[in-house]
Design a protein around this motif. Structure first.
Motif, PDB file in Angstrom:
ATOM      1  N   HIS A   1       0.832  -1.202   0.000  1.00  0.00           N
ATOM      2  CA  HIS A   1       0.000   0.000   0.000  1.00  0.00           C
ATOM      3  C   HIS A   1       0.874   1.263   0.000  1.00  0.00           C
ATOM      4  CE1 HIS A   1      -3.934   1.823   0.447  1.00  0.00           C
ATOM      5  NE2 HIS A   1      -3.427   2.664   1.340  1.00  0.00           N
TER       6      HIS A   1
ATOM      7  N   ASP B   1       2.638   4.553   0.935  1.00  0.00           N
ATOM      8  CA  ASP B   1       3.189   5.050   2.202  1.00  0.00           C
ATOM      9  C   ASP B   1       3.534   3.958   3.220  1.00  0.00           C
ATOM     10  OD1 ASP B   1       3.316   7.662   1.472  1.00  0.00           O
ATOM     11  OD2 ASP B   1       1.436   8.263   2.427  1.00  0.00           O
ATOM     12  N   HIS B   2       3.452   2.702   2.809  1.00  0.00           N
ATOM     13  CA  HIS B   2       3.823   1.645   3.753  1.00  0.00           C
ATOM     14  C   HIS B   2       5.338   1.421   3.787  1.00  0.00           C
ATOM     15  CE1 HIS B   2      -0.260  -0.398   4.771  1.00  0.00           C
ATOM     16  NE2 HIS B   2      -0.289   0.912   4.880  1.00  0.00           N
TER      17      HIS B   2
ATOM     18  N   LYS C   1       7.623   1.191   0.654  1.00  0.00           N
ATOM     19  CA  LYS C   1       8.274   0.470  -0.453  1.00  0.00           C
ATOM     20  C   LYS C   1       9.584   1.154  -0.856  1.00  0.00           C
ATOM     21  CE  LYS C   1       4.574   0.962  -3.024  1.00  0.00           C
ATOM     22  NZ  LYS C   1       3.617   1.482  -2.020  1.00  0.00           N
ATOM     23  N   THR C   2       9.487   2.459  -1.113  1.00  0.00           N
ATOM     24  CA  THR C   2      10.676   3.202  -1.543  1.00  0.00           C
ATOM     25  C   THR C   2      11.739   3.192  -0.452  1.00  0.00           C
ATOM     26  OG1 THR C   2       9.278   4.583  -2.923  1.00  0.00           O
ATOM     27  CG2 THR C   2      11.483   5.413  -2.475  1.00  0.00           C
ATOM     28  N   SER C   3      11.299   3.412   0.784  1.00  0.00           N
ATOM     29  CA  SER C   3      12.253   3.423   1.902  1.00  0.00           C
ATOM     30  C   SER C   3      12.950   2.073   2.038  1.00  0.00           C
ATOM     31  CB  SER C   3      11.522   3.743   3.207  1.00  0.00           C
ATOM     32  OG  SER C   3      10.787   4.937   3.085  1.00  0.00           O
TER      33      SER C   3
ATOM     34  N   ASN D   1       6.597  -3.725   8.109  1.00  0.00           N
ATOM     35  CA  ASN D   1       7.501  -2.569   8.210  1.00  0.00           C
ATOM     36  C   ASN D   1       7.079  -1.603   9.321  1.00  0.00           C
ATOM     37  OD1 ASN D   1       9.688  -0.940   7.364  1.00  0.00           O
ATOM     38  ND2 ASN D   1       8.355   0.257   6.004  1.00  0.00           N
TER      39      ASN D   1
ATOM     40  N   SER E   1      12.320  -2.562   9.811  1.00  0.00           N
ATOM     41  CA  SER E   1      12.168  -1.117   9.839  1.00  0.00           C
ATOM     42  C   SER E   1      13.111  -0.542   8.799  1.00  0.00           C
ATOM     43  CB  SER E   1      12.510  -0.544  11.215  1.00  0.00           C
ATOM     44  OG  SER E   1      12.637   0.869  11.107  1.00  0.00           O
TER      45      SER E   1
ATOM     46  N   LYS F   1      13.531   2.383   8.458  1.00  0.00           N
ATOM     47  CA  LYS F   1      14.129   3.563   9.083  1.00  0.00           C
ATOM     48  C   LYS F   1      15.377   3.203   9.900  1.00  0.00           C
ATOM     49  CE  LYS F   1      12.806   7.486  11.968  1.00  0.00           C
ATOM     50  NZ  LYS F   1      11.714   8.012  12.832  1.00  0.00           N
TER      51      LYS F   1
HETATM   52  P1  GDP Z   1       5.897   4.051  -0.317  1.00  0.00           P
HETATM   53  O1  GDP Z   1       4.793   4.964  -0.734  1.00  0.00           O
HETATM   54  O2  GDP Z   1       5.383   2.682  -0.021  1.00  0.00           O
HETATM   55  O3  GDP Z   1       7.053   4.044  -1.274  1.00  0.00           O
HETATM   56  O4  GDP Z   1       6.422   4.596   1.102  1.00  0.00           O
HETATM   57  P2  GDP Z   1       7.690   5.484   1.420  1.00  0.00           P
HETATM   58  O5  GDP Z   1       8.929   4.684   1.399  1.00  0.00           O
HETATM   59  O6  GDP Z   1       7.668   6.712   0.603  1.00  0.00           O
HETATM   60  O7  GDP Z   1       7.414   5.827   2.948  1.00  0.00           O
HETATM   61  C1  GDP Z   1       6.287   6.558   3.365  1.00  0.00           C
HETATM   62  C2  GDP Z   1       6.609   7.263   4.671  1.00  0.00           C
HETATM   63  O8  GDP Z   1       6.851   6.311   5.677  1.00  0.00           O
HETATM   64  C3  GDP Z   1       7.857   8.127   4.582  1.00  0.00           C
HETATM   65  O9  GDP Z   1       7.644   9.304   5.324  1.00  0.00           O
HETATM   66  C4  GDP Z   1       8.928   7.275   5.241  1.00  0.00           C
HETATM   67  O10 GDP Z   1       9.939   8.027   5.830  1.00  0.00           O
HETATM   68  C5  GDP Z   1       8.123   6.518   6.278  1.00  0.00           C
HETATM   69  N1  GDP Z   1       8.710   5.212   6.587  1.00  0.00           N
HETATM   70  C6  GDP Z   1       9.035   4.230   5.729  1.00  0.00           C
HETATM   71  N2  GDP Z   1       9.522   3.177   6.382  1.00  0.00           N
HETATM   72  C7  GDP Z   1       9.516   3.494   7.697  1.00  0.00           C
HETATM   73  C8  GDP Z   1       9.905   2.799   8.890  1.00  0.00           C
HETATM   74  O11 GDP Z   1      10.361   1.669   8.897  1.00  0.00           O
HETATM   75  N3  GDP Z   1       9.710   3.458  10.072  1.00  0.00           N
HETATM   76  C9  GDP Z   1       9.195   4.707  10.130  1.00  0.00           C
HETATM   77  N4  GDP Z   1       9.057   5.255  11.319  1.00  0.00           N
HETATM   78  N5  GDP Z   1       8.837   5.377   9.024  1.00  0.00           N
HETATM   79  C10 GDP Z   1       8.990   4.793   7.832  1.00  0.00           C
END
Ligand code: GDP
Ligand code: MG
Length: 370
Positions: A87, A89-90, A92-94, A187, A223, A225
């Motif tokens: 989904h 913001d879950h 993926k990119t991070s 995550n 995580s 992060k």
């Molecule tokens: P994507 O839309 O699935 O690609 O999600 P993103 O990688 O852009 O992450 C969405 C938000 O979640 C960003 O603000 C990230 O910094 C945050 N985020 C991603 N992974 C983690 C994690 O493991 N821990 C925390 N606290 N935040 C995270």
């Protein structure tokens, strides 16, 4: 059903097309030189003209990869190709960024910028894992619709604070439809509102039974992060890959799939391809989709020039005559003449398809899915 135009058949038999039309007329068929006839009729004509029958099939003109299977003894283990879904913001990119950071080749220094839609990491144990950096279900589905099943393993990312969301379910369904094994990465476990157990329980409703719930689907808490659980995730990917016995013959002319392509002002058409089998080399003559060319140079995901790309390696290829499409198949052929023959055949096919099925083209279906 395989078909050939009268003109093409005449050409292959080195006979006049008009003579073929005459013969067909005698057989009761009113056909013009540009019309197609079926294989049985073609064979009848070939015999009629006293030639030996050589099956005239699409694979003579195009490159048929389905019937051309590599012998078991030529196969060697190849790295798994992994796509991350989940989904919005879950994470993926991070997660892709964090996994890229574990690459021992990139080392502590880091800072090498990513310039293409796929990358390969070398793990601490020396194994390679390829990640497709095209998160998004549309990309995955589009590739599949074009017959390009490049993903071996899907990592489903579910944020432990947010839980199962609509695109999580969608990703589960796409993965299942593709018959690709899944690893669940729960995550954001660093967050205090994280509830990984709830994620596992809710997954049951979608018939995803993870190991922690005595099922078969591997799951891991991560995580992106803090980096927690990343090594374990990589271990699980490698374990899954081992179970699948992923193999390919590296010692043959290469076949690859286009991941993405663009026109660069300075360098011309650029295509990021993933090698499926064989080894792609600088100097190779190739056909890709309806384009042809010769590999002028190749760059790896770190922007370094490479001379050869073995199975599962993503590389950027320079030297293609035009910009191919994502999902296009790249094949190495033995001569420029052959390359032109195949690409022009494919262009004809593409044109025929467009005129025949204009309103229901795949593009329309893609945009509906995107
Ligand atoms: P994507 O839309 O699935 O690609 O999600 P993103 O990688 O852009 O992450 C969405 C938000 O979640 C960003 O603000 C990230 O910094 C945050 N985020 C991603 N992974 C983690 C994690 O493991 N821990 C925390 N606290 N935040 C995270
Ligand atoms: Mg993203």
């Amino acid at each position: 059903p395989e078909a050939i135009t009268v003109a093409e058949l005449a050409n292959r038999m080195a006979e006049k097309a008009a003579d073929l039309v005459k013969s067909l007329f005698k057989m009761g068929m009113m056909v013009t030189v540009n019309q197609t006839i079926d294989q049985d009729t073609a064979e009848l004509l070939v015999t009629e003209f006293g030639h030996n029958i050589q099956r005239v099939s699409e694979s003579d003109v195009d490159l048929d990869t389905t019937t051309d299977v590599d012998a078991e003894e030529t196969l060697q283990p190849r790295p798994p190709v992994v796509t991350i879904m989940g989904h919005v913001d879950h994470g993926k990119t991070s997660l892709l960024d964090a996994l890229r950071g574990t690459d021992v080749v990139r080392g502590e220094a880091g800072g090498i910028t990513q310039h293409m839609g796929a990358y390969q990491i070398k793990t601490k144990g020396g194994e390679l894992v390829t990640f497709l950096d095209t998160p998004g279900h549309a990309a995955f589905t589009q590739m599949r619709m074009r017959g390009a099943n490049v993903t071996d393993i899907v990592v489903l990312v579910v944020a432990a604070d947010d839980g199962i969301m609509p695109q999580t379910v969608e990703a589960i369904n796409h993965t299942r439809a593709a018959g690709v094994p899944m690893i669940v990465a729960i995550n954001k476990i660093d967050k205090h509102e994280a509830n990984p157990q709830k994620v596992r329980e809710r997954l049951l409703e979608h018939e995803v039974v993870v190991e922690a719930m005595s099922g078969e689907v591997q799951d891991v808490e991560v995580s992106a992060k803090t980096g927690a659980g990343l090594d374990e995730l990589i271990e699980k990917i490698l374990l899954q890959a081992e179970l699948m016995e992923l193999k390919a013959n590296p010692d043959r002319e290469a076949e690859a799939t286009v991941i993405e392509a663009k026109l660069d002002k300075g360098k011309g058409p650029l295509a990021t391809v993933l090698v499926n089998r064989g080894t792609l080399k600088v100097g190779d003559i190739l056909v890709v989709g309806t384009e042809s060319g010769r590999v002028r140079a190749m760059l790896d995901d770190k922007g370094r020039q490479v001379k050869a790309a073995p199975p599962s390696m993503p590389v950027e290829v320079l030297g293609i005559g035009g910009v191919p499409m994502a999902g296009d198949r790249l094949s190495v052929v033995d001569s420029e003449q052959r390359a032109r023959e195949v690409s022009s055949y494919r262009q004809e096919q593409a044109t025929a398809k467009r005129t025949a099925t204009a309103p229901t083209s795949l593009d329309t279906m893609f945009s509906a899915l995107a």
